[in-house]
Each structure stands twice: as structure tokens, then as C-alpha cells.
Design a protein around this motif. Structure first.
Motif, short mmCIF file in Angstrom:
data_model
loop_
_atom_site.label_atom_id
_atom_site.label_comp_id
_atom_site.label_asym_id
_atom_site.label_seq_id
_atom_site.Cartn_x
_atom_site.Cartn_y
_atom_site.Cartn_z
N CYS A 21 0.84 -1.20 0.00
CA CYS A 21 0.00 0.00 0.00
C CYS A 21 0.88 1.25 0.00
O CYS A 21 2.10 1.17 0.12
N PHE A 22 0.25 2.41 -0.10
CA PHE A 22 0.95 3.69 -0.16
C PHE A 22 1.83 3.94 1.06
O PHE A 22 2.96 4.41 0.95
N CYS A 23 1.33 3.60 2.25
CA CYS A 23 2.11 3.86 3.47
C CYS A 23 3.07 2.73 3.83
O CYS A 23 3.90 2.88 4.73
N GLY A 24 2.98 1.58 3.15
CA GLY A 24 3.87 0.46 3.40
C GLY A 24 3.49 -0.42 4.58
O GLY A 24 4.20 -1.35 4.91
N ALA A 25 2.34 -0.16 5.19
CA ALA A 25 1.91 -0.95 6.34
C ALA A 25 1.43 -2.34 5.96
O ALA A 25 1.52 -3.27 6.75
N VAL A 26 0.91 -2.49 4.73
CA VAL A 26 0.40 -3.78 4.26
C VAL A 26 1.20 -4.20 3.03
O VAL A 26 1.38 -3.41 2.11
N LYS A 27 1.68 -5.45 3.05
CA LYS A 27 2.48 -5.97 1.94
C LYS A 27 1.99 -7.37 1.57
O LYS A 27 1.44 -8.09 2.41
N TYR A 28 2.22 -7.74 0.31
CA TYR A 28 1.84 -9.07 -0.15
C TYR A 28 2.87 -9.62 -1.13
O TYR A 28 3.77 -8.93 -1.58
N ARG A 29 2.69 -10.90 -1.44
CA ARG A 29 3.56 -11.62 -2.37
C ARG A 29 2.68 -12.49 -3.27
O ARG A 29 1.71 -13.08 -2.80
N ILE A 30 3.05 -12.56 -4.54
CA ILE A 30 2.35 -13.42 -5.50
C ILE A 30 3.38 -14.38 -6.09
O ILE A 30 4.42 -13.95 -6.58
N GLU A 31 3.06 -15.66 -6.08
CA GLU A 31 3.99 -16.68 -6.56
C GLU A 31 3.71 -17.10 -8.00
O GLU A 31 4.31 -18.06 -8.48
N SER A 32 2.81 -16.40 -8.69
CA SER A 32 2.53 -16.73 -10.09
C SER A 32 2.34 -15.45 -10.89
O SER A 32 2.19 -14.36 -10.32
N GLN A 33 2.36 -15.59 -12.17
CA GLN A 33 2.20 -14.45 -13.06
C GLN A 33 0.75 -13.97 -13.06
O GLN A 33 -0.16 -14.76 -13.29
N PRO A 34 0.49 -12.68 -12.78
CA PRO A 34 -0.87 -12.17 -12.94
C PRO A 34 -1.28 -12.28 -14.42
O PRO A 34 -0.42 -12.30 -15.30
N TYR A 35 -2.58 -12.33 -14.66
CA TYR A 35 -3.06 -12.48 -16.05
C TYR A 35 -4.37 -11.73 -16.21
O TYR A 35 -4.96 -11.25 -15.25
N ALA A 36 -4.83 -11.64 -17.45
CA ALA A 36 -6.10 -10.99 -17.80
C ALA A 36 -6.15 -9.55 -17.28
O ALA A 36 -7.13 -9.13 -16.67
N ALA A 37 -5.11 -8.79 -17.54
CA ALA A 37 -5.07 -7.40 -17.10
C ALA A 37 -6.10 -6.58 -17.86
O ALA A 37 -6.24 -6.72 -19.07
N ARG A 38 -6.81 -5.73 -17.12
CA ARG A 38 -7.84 -4.90 -17.74
C ARG A 38 -7.98 -3.60 -16.99
O ARG A 38 -7.56 -3.46 -15.85
N SER A 39 -8.62 -2.68 -17.67
CA SER A 39 -8.92 -1.39 -17.08
C SER A 39 -10.43 -1.22 -17.14
O SER A 39 -11.02 -1.27 -18.22
N CYS A 40 -11.05 -1.05 -15.99
CA CYS A 40 -12.51 -0.91 -15.93
C CYS A 40 -12.86 0.56 -15.73
O CYS A 40 -12.35 1.21 -14.82
N HIS A 41 -13.76 1.05 -16.56
CA HIS A 41 -14.12 2.47 -16.56
C HIS A 41 -15.53 2.72 -16.02
O HIS A 41 -16.07 3.81 -16.21
N CYS A 42 -16.11 1.76 -15.34
CA CYS A 42 -17.47 1.93 -14.82
C CYS A 42 -17.49 2.94 -13.66
O CYS A 42 -16.46 3.24 -13.05
N SER A 43 -18.67 3.43 -13.36
CA SER A 43 -18.79 4.44 -12.30
C SER A 43 -18.40 3.88 -10.93
O SER A 43 -17.86 4.60 -10.09
N ARG A 44 -18.65 2.61 -10.71
CA ARG A 44 -18.28 2.00 -9.42
C ARG A 44 -16.76 1.98 -9.23
O ARG A 44 -16.25 2.30 -8.16
N CYS A 45 -16.03 1.60 -10.27
CA CYS A 45 -14.57 1.57 -10.17
C CYS A 45 -14.01 2.98 -10.03
O CYS A 45 -13.04 3.19 -9.29
#
Length: 134
Positions: free
Chosen positions: A7-31
Motif C-alpha cells: 500500500c501507499f504507506c507500506g503498512a500492508v504488503k503481499y507476495r504473488i507466486e505466479s504471473q498475474p493475467y487478464a489485465a484490464r482497465s474498468c471504466h465503470c462508475s463503481r470503479c
């Protein structure tokens, strides 16, 4: 190749052991509202490949009526991931520390984009969801 994110402040961190996929950009009002931006940039992750490495207790979860939603840092507000039925479904690309080696494959819900946003010519774009969406 493992990827990390935080996150922006560095308090929360994560790790992913696989390649992310299906990247998209959503333009709906909720997003737009959820991410305070013109769109969300998001990629799916392989189930079981995601783990929190720091600050999981600082996460807040917002779920909609269908059990899908997002997790964000309760300190700085950064949205880190999307969840479906309690499991991490994907990550926001803006919180990754490394280049994931992927590109946005599609722009979705451009029919409800903000009137001030211009979608570039030549990108794969759908008025709502792709016809083969699962």
C-alpha cells in the motif's frame, strides 16, 4: 518469479507466486469511485498464489451484495486486491513493486466512462463486458 506489492504507506504488503493475467482497465462508475480515478487497472491471480506478508490485520474489506469487493489498507486507503467469496481474485496493478511483464489487454465498461476521459484509438474496448466474459 515472485512479485511483491504494498500500500501507499507500506503498512500492508503481499507476495504473488505466479504471473498475474487478464489485465484490464474498468471504466465503470463503481470503479471510478472505488479507486478515485478514471478507471481501475486490475489483473487476476492464480488461486492460492497470493499471500499477505505484512499488515493483514490492517486490511478493511468492502463487499457488495454479491459477495465480491475489495480489500484496502485502513491506514492510507490504498486498494490492494479484489475478493470474490472471501478469496483474493486479483490485484490492483498500481500497488505492485515490480514490473509484472503484462499489459492491459482490454478496457471494459467504456460506455459508462467519465465524460472527461478519452479512450485512445486502437485499444481493445468494450461498451460493457466482453461477449465471452466468464
Amino acid at each position: 518469479m515472485a512479485l511483491t506489492g504494498e500500500c501507499f504507506c507500506g503498512a500492508v504488503k503481499y507476495r504473488i507466486e505466479s504471473q498475474p493475467y487478464a489485465a484490464r482497465s474498468c471504466h465503470c462508475s463503481r470503479c471510478r469511485k472505488a479507486f478515485s480515478a478514471q478507471a481501475s487497472s486490475y489483473a487476476q491471480v492464480v488461486p492460492g498464489s497470493f499471500s499477505w506478508t505484512r499488515g493483514e490485520e490492517l486490511l478493511t474489506t468492502f463487499l457488495d451484495e454479491n459477495g465480491a469487493g475489495k480489500r484496502f489498507c485502513s491506514v492510507c486507503g490504498s486498494t490492494l486486491c479484489g475478493v470474490v467469496d472471501g478469496e483474493v481474485h486479483g490485484i490492483t496493478l498500481g500497488c505492485l513493486n515490480e514490473d509484472p511483464g503484462i499489459e492491459i489487454e482490454m478496457h471494459i465498461f467504456v460506455g459508462s466512462k467519465a465524460p472527461w476521459e478519452v479512450i485512445p484509438d486502437g485499444v481493445v474496448a468494450y461498451e460493457t463486458i466482453p461477449p465471452d466474459w466468464t
